[in-house]
Design an enzyme around this catalytic site. Structure first.
Site, short mmCIF file in Angstrom:
data_model
loop_
_atom_site.label_atom_id
_atom_site.label_comp_id
_atom_site.label_asym_id
_atom_site.label_seq_id
_atom_site.Cartn_x
_atom_site.Cartn_y
_atom_site.Cartn_z
N SER A 139 60.31 83.75 -32.84
CA SER A 139 58.86 83.66 -32.99
C SER A 139 58.36 84.93 -33.67
CB SER A 139 58.19 83.52 -31.62
OG SER A 139 56.78 83.64 -31.73
N TYR A 149 56.99 86.38 -22.91
CA TYR A 149 57.36 85.59 -24.08
C TYR A 149 57.81 86.49 -25.23
CZ TYR A 149 57.07 81.96 -27.67
OH TYR A 149 57.36 81.08 -28.70
#
Length: 244
Positions: free
Chosen positions: A128, A141
């Protein structure tokens, strides 16, 4: 040219979002695709798996080999996101995020490597842009995705000599059902959509198919000299500096 019809791919989280697009792309090329996630997949052969269970990665690889006879492509796509600052993030949320997003890919790679080595296979990890920067309230995350990027490089370095390549894709904002539902839950979704376009030099957000196309290329013979890289696909978002 890649002989796709002889290849087998495992795509975790391959039933929805980016995973579904990657599964569909590979299948359209002739790859035998097996997905792994909770519940059934009505499109592809699948292994039902709850990746919060520490024993699942070993079983998933075993089941895929039993079903398909081998493995050429591993796509680590399944992931979770828990929101909260460091102070707001519980020990459980931290541990589960790191487990599903980082430990599970590590374990899948570990147990898939003997099979991938036999067939000079390829690993594609879905990272990501939050492994490169951070949105607010995403410490767990971000840590997990930064870890996936680092794991990608380590696997590439250690196992390139075995004929196995490992790359990662770092998507930006992608129009998945989950992101669409989030936008619709806001008080002014149209205004939010307009602001999303403003932060991307290309003037829009991305589609799952745009991630899938790169994933397929990275898994192909045409990318045989490409390994250990993190490919940012974000419409230029991380290249754009904000004005004061």
């Amino acid at each position: 040219m890649t002989n796709w019809s002889e290849k087998v791919a495992l795509v975790t989280g391959g039933r929805s979002g980016i995973g579904a697009a990657i599964s569909a792309k590979l299948a359209s090329l002739g790859v035998t695709v097996v997905t792994a996630q909770r519940g059934e997949d009505r499109v592809h052969p699948y292994v039902s798996a709850n990746f919060l269970n520490p024993s699942e990665p070993v079983r998933v690889i075993h089941d895929v080999i039993k079903m398909a006879g081998g493995l050429d492509i591993l796509v680590n796509n399944a992931g979770i996101m828990r929101e909260g600052t460091v102070l707001e993030t519980s020990d459980v949320d931290w541990a589960e995020t790191l487990h599903v997003n980082l430990t599970v890919p590590f374990m899948l790679i570990k147990h898939a490597l003997p099979h991938l080595t036999k067939r000079r296979g390829s690993i594609v990890n879905i990272g990501s842009i939050e492994g490169l920067g951070s949105n607010p309230r995403h410490p767990a995350y971000c840590a997990s995705k930064g870890g996936i990027h680092a794991l990608t490089r380590a696997v590439a370095v250690d196992h390139g000599g075995d004929g196995v390549r490992c790359n990662a894709i770092a998507p930006g904002w992608i129009d998945t059902d989950l992101n669409t539902a989030f936008i619709e839950s806001l008080g002014d979704p149209e205004s939010f959509k307009a602001s999303l376009g403003d932060i991307h030099p290309v003037g829009r957000t991305g589609t799952p198919g745009e991630i899938a196309g790169l994933a397929a290329w990275l898994a192909s013979d045409e990318a045989s000299f490409v390994t250990g890289q993190v490919w940012t696909v974000d419409g230029g978002r991380t290249s754009k500096l904000n004005l004061p």
